[in-house]
Enzyme design. Structure first.
Site, PDB file in Angstrom:
ATOM      1  CG  ASP A  67      -0.320  -0.417   2.501  1.00 53.34           C
ATOM      2  OD1 ASP A  67       0.917  -0.322   2.610  1.00 53.34           O
ATOM      3  OD2 ASP A  67      -1.038  -0.854   3.414  1.00 53.34           O
ATOM      4  CG  ASN A 136      -8.941  -1.389  11.804  1.00 52.58           C
ATOM      5  OD1 ASN A 136      -8.042  -2.081  11.330  1.00 52.58           O
ATOM      6  ND2 ASN A 136      -9.345  -0.262  11.238  1.00 52.58           N
ATOM      7  CD  GLU A 143      -8.748   1.108   7.618  1.00 51.34           C
ATOM      8  OE1 GLU A 143      -8.597   0.148   8.385  1.00 51.34           O
ATOM      9  OE2 GLU A 143      -8.299   2.245   7.850  1.00 51.34           O
TER      10      GLU A 143
HETATM   11  C1  GLP Z   1      -0.424   0.078   8.679  1.00 53.22           C
HETATM   12  C2  GLP Z   1      -0.214  -0.616   7.312  1.00 53.22           C
HETATM   13  C3  GLP Z   1      -0.365  -2.114   7.447  1.00 53.22           C
HETATM   14  C4  GLP Z   1       0.260  -2.535   8.763  1.00 53.22           C
HETATM   15  C5  GLP Z   1      -0.609  -2.038   9.886  1.00 53.22           C
HETATM   16  C6  GLP Z   1      -0.020  -2.231  11.276  1.00 53.22           C
HETATM   17  O1  GLP Z   1      -1.155   1.216   8.651  1.00 53.22           O
HETATM   18  N1  GLP Z   1      -1.018  -0.175   6.230  1.00 53.22           N
HETATM   19  O2  GLP Z   1       0.235  -2.763   6.340  1.00 53.22           O
HETATM   20  O3  GLP Z   1       0.325  -3.931   8.846  1.00 53.22           O
HETATM   21  O4  GLP Z   1      -1.054  -0.723   9.660  1.00 53.22           O
HETATM   22  O5  GLP Z   1       1.012  -1.338  11.513  1.00 53.22           O
HETATM   23  P1  GLP Z   1       1.964  -1.432  12.773  1.00 53.22           P
HETATM   24  O6  GLP Z   1       2.900  -2.552  12.508  1.00 53.22           O
HETATM   25  O7  GLP Z   1       2.651  -0.104  12.821  1.00 53.22           O
HETATM   26  O8  GLP Z   1       1.110  -1.688  13.956  1.00 53.22           O
END
Ligand code: GLP
Length: 260
Positions: A67, A136, A143
């Protein structure tokens, strides 16, 4: 779904890095699906160290990230392009021409999304998709209520995701509202999915993913439909699993006979 529970976050990170290293060693031209987020930073550190100290090579590897934020140019300090450069690409021998991220600053994000799907297909699909999980239950930026049949497209971020990621931006208002993300169906087409979660803030999402119903309210639960999904957890993120003891019996110490 294989659920591997490691004693702590460091051990979980090592296990995830082992998994990725094994994939690249067994197939030098592997196509990796890469993830961002704080959880993945220590994984990239370990891989970079193994490149430097043990000759683990990514020279023939192709990568596709999950992403990118809409509206951020690749050189924006908070873009995922920049994250990948800083955390991983600049520390290993991966060929920049073989690394791909969705174009967050594309004039036509929808066309860019379709093009991204075409690039993944042209590369022969993803061999190993690495995933984190949002609090979430999101994967990539799919989402809650994202279609489980979705492809790469523009998604509106939830307020909770923007709040979780606000720490990287100057303020909540500066935190992007939209992203391009590969879809749930795109992720499920990968030949193997490897999801890493650490920390107690992920415990509810992990329980929903592993033991909840398959539901768009927890997009990660779609991994229950995948024939080769491996989930690597530390004890904190595994804390709300009802069948915790069962997973520990099947894979004592988080070991997986397939890979040892
Ligand atoms: C982000 C990314 C995800 C990631 C998730 C958890 O916003 N888009 O690919 O797995 O949220 O992030 P974190 O590892 O910082 O908790």
């Amino acid at each position: 779904m294989k659920v591997l529970i490691l004693p702590d976050a460091e051990a979980a990170v090592q296990r995830a890095a082992d998994f990725i290293g094994r994939c690249v060693r067994s197939r030098a031209d592997a196509v990796l699906g890469l993830a961002t987020g704080a959880t993945m930073l220590p994984v990239y550190d370990v891989l970079a160290r193994r490149h430097r100290d043990e000759g683990l090579s990514f020279a023939a590897t192709t990568s596709f990230n999950l992403d990118e934020y809409i509206g951020l140019a690749p050189d924006h300090p908070c873009s995922y392009h920049r994250y990948m450069q800083d955390a991983f690409f600049q520390h290993v021998d991966i060929n920049p021409a073989r690394t791909h991220l969705p174009k967050g600053d594309a004039a036509d994000p929808q066309a860019a999304s379709q093009n991204y799907e075409a690039l993944i297909a042209a590369a022969g699909g993803i061999d190993l998709q690495i995933l984190g999980i949002g609090e979430n239950g999101h994967i990539g930026f799919n989402e809650p209520t994202a279609s489980l049949g979705s492809r790469t497209r523009v998604k509106t971020l939830t307020e909770s995701t923007r709040r979780a990621n606000q720490r990287y931006f100057a303020s909540f208002d500066d935190t992007p509202r939209f992203a391009i993300t590969t879809g749930v169906a795109t992720i499920l087409e990968s030949r193997h999915c490897l999801l890493l979660a650490t920390g107690g803030s992920k415990a509810d999402a992990v329980a929903g993913m592993v033991e909840g119903p398959v539901t768009a309210m927890c997009p990660a639960s779609a991994l229950q439909l995948h024939a080769h999904a491996t989930v690597i957890l530390d004890r904190d993120s595994a804390a709300r699993l009802t069948l915790l003891e069962y997973y520990e019996t099947v894979h004592p110490g988080g070991r997986d006979s397939t890979f040892e």
